[in-house]
Each structure stands twice: as C-alpha cells, then as structure tokens.
Design a protein around this motif. Structure first.
Motif, PDB file in Angstrom:
ATOM      1  N   PHE A  81      -3.861   3.308  -2.140  1.00 56.72           N
ATOM      2  CA  PHE A  81      -3.015   4.297  -2.474  1.00 56.72           C
ATOM      3  C   PHE A  81      -3.675   5.387  -2.825  1.00 56.72           C
ATOM      4  N   LEU A 119       5.736   1.456  -9.108  1.00 54.56           N
ATOM      5  CA  LEU A 119       4.677   0.939  -8.565  1.00 54.56           C
ATOM      6  C   LEU A 119       4.341  -0.336  -9.530  1.00 54.56           C
ATOM      7  N   HIS A 161      -0.774  -1.225  -7.555  1.00 50.65           N
ATOM      8  CA  HIS A 161      -1.618   0.221  -7.162  1.00 50.65           C
ATOM      9  C   HIS A 161      -2.774   0.344  -7.955  1.00 50.65           C
ATOM     10  N   ASP A 180       0.791  -1.044  -0.013  1.00 47.83           N
ATOM     11  CA  ASP A 180      -0.129   0.167   0.060  1.00 47.83           C
ATOM     12  C   ASP A 180       0.931   1.242  -0.012  1.00 47.83           C
ATOM     13  N   GLN A 181       0.247   2.293  -0.070  1.00 54.04           N
ATOM     14  CA  GLN A 181       1.104   3.725  -0.028  1.00 54.04           C
ATOM     15  C   GLN A 181       2.045   3.860   1.215  1.00 54.04           C
TER      16      GLN A 181
END
Length: 108
Positions: free
Chosen positions: A107, A89, A93, A66-67
């Motif tokens: 994200f 990425l 994403h 994830d982010q």
C-alpha cells in the motif's frame, strides 16, 4: 368525571410522594400518541440526525491483497453503479499485521 370503561367509572385520582427533594412532573395529555411524542419533543428537544458518514454505505472486506486490489474493488463499484462513501482496509494494510504500522510495499 372518570374514565368510562364498560359500565364502570374509574377514578382519575393519583397520589405522588417524594421521600426527599422535589418531584417535577410533566403531563403530556395527547390525546393521540403522536401528540404525546410532539409534546415530549417540545419539552426536551428533538434528537439530532446522525452524520451522513455514519448512515452511508461502508465497504469492508477482510484480506485486501494490496493497493491494486482495493482499486479494483472501487472500480467494480463504479462499473455496477453502486455508490459507497467509505472503503475500510482491514489489517492487511499494516506491516506484518502489527497495529499502527503501514505496509509501504503493498500500500504505497
């Protein structure tokens, strides 16, 4: 005179034939390979350098979760003093691993 190879003299003569059209010949006499390269560059121009983006370090890893995971990787590079210019990425994403989509939950 010809080239001296051992005790034999070899001729420098050459014969060129064009079956159609005109033949353009460019002689780059050197004498060294570096000189030939310089003469060729003067004739054709030099190659441009690739953009800095293209020769910089690109970080990519399959399966960024994830982010926050991406931010952690970025912080780790800073912590270890490793410079990089791009972080890619992979497909994580996307929404459901569908191309041209974005997972707004992982994200934001």
């Amino acid at each position: 005179s010809g080239f001296l190879t051992g005790k034999h003299v070899v001729s420098r003569q050459s014969h060129w034939i064009a079956e159609s059209g005109i033949v353009d010949l460019f002689f780059m006499p050197g004498p060294s390979p570096a000189d030939v390269a310089m003469q060729y560059a003067q004739l054709t121009g030099t190659a441009s350098l690739p953009p800095m983006f293209g020769i910089s370090y690109h970080q990519c890893r399959w399966n960024y979760n994830d982010q926050e995971d991406v931010k952690l990787v970025d912080a780790s590079f800073d912590e270890h003093g490793i410079p990089y210019d791009v972080i890619w990425l992979d497909i994580e994403h996307t929404d459901g691993k569908r191309y041209l989509t974005w997972d707004r939950h992982k994200f934001p």
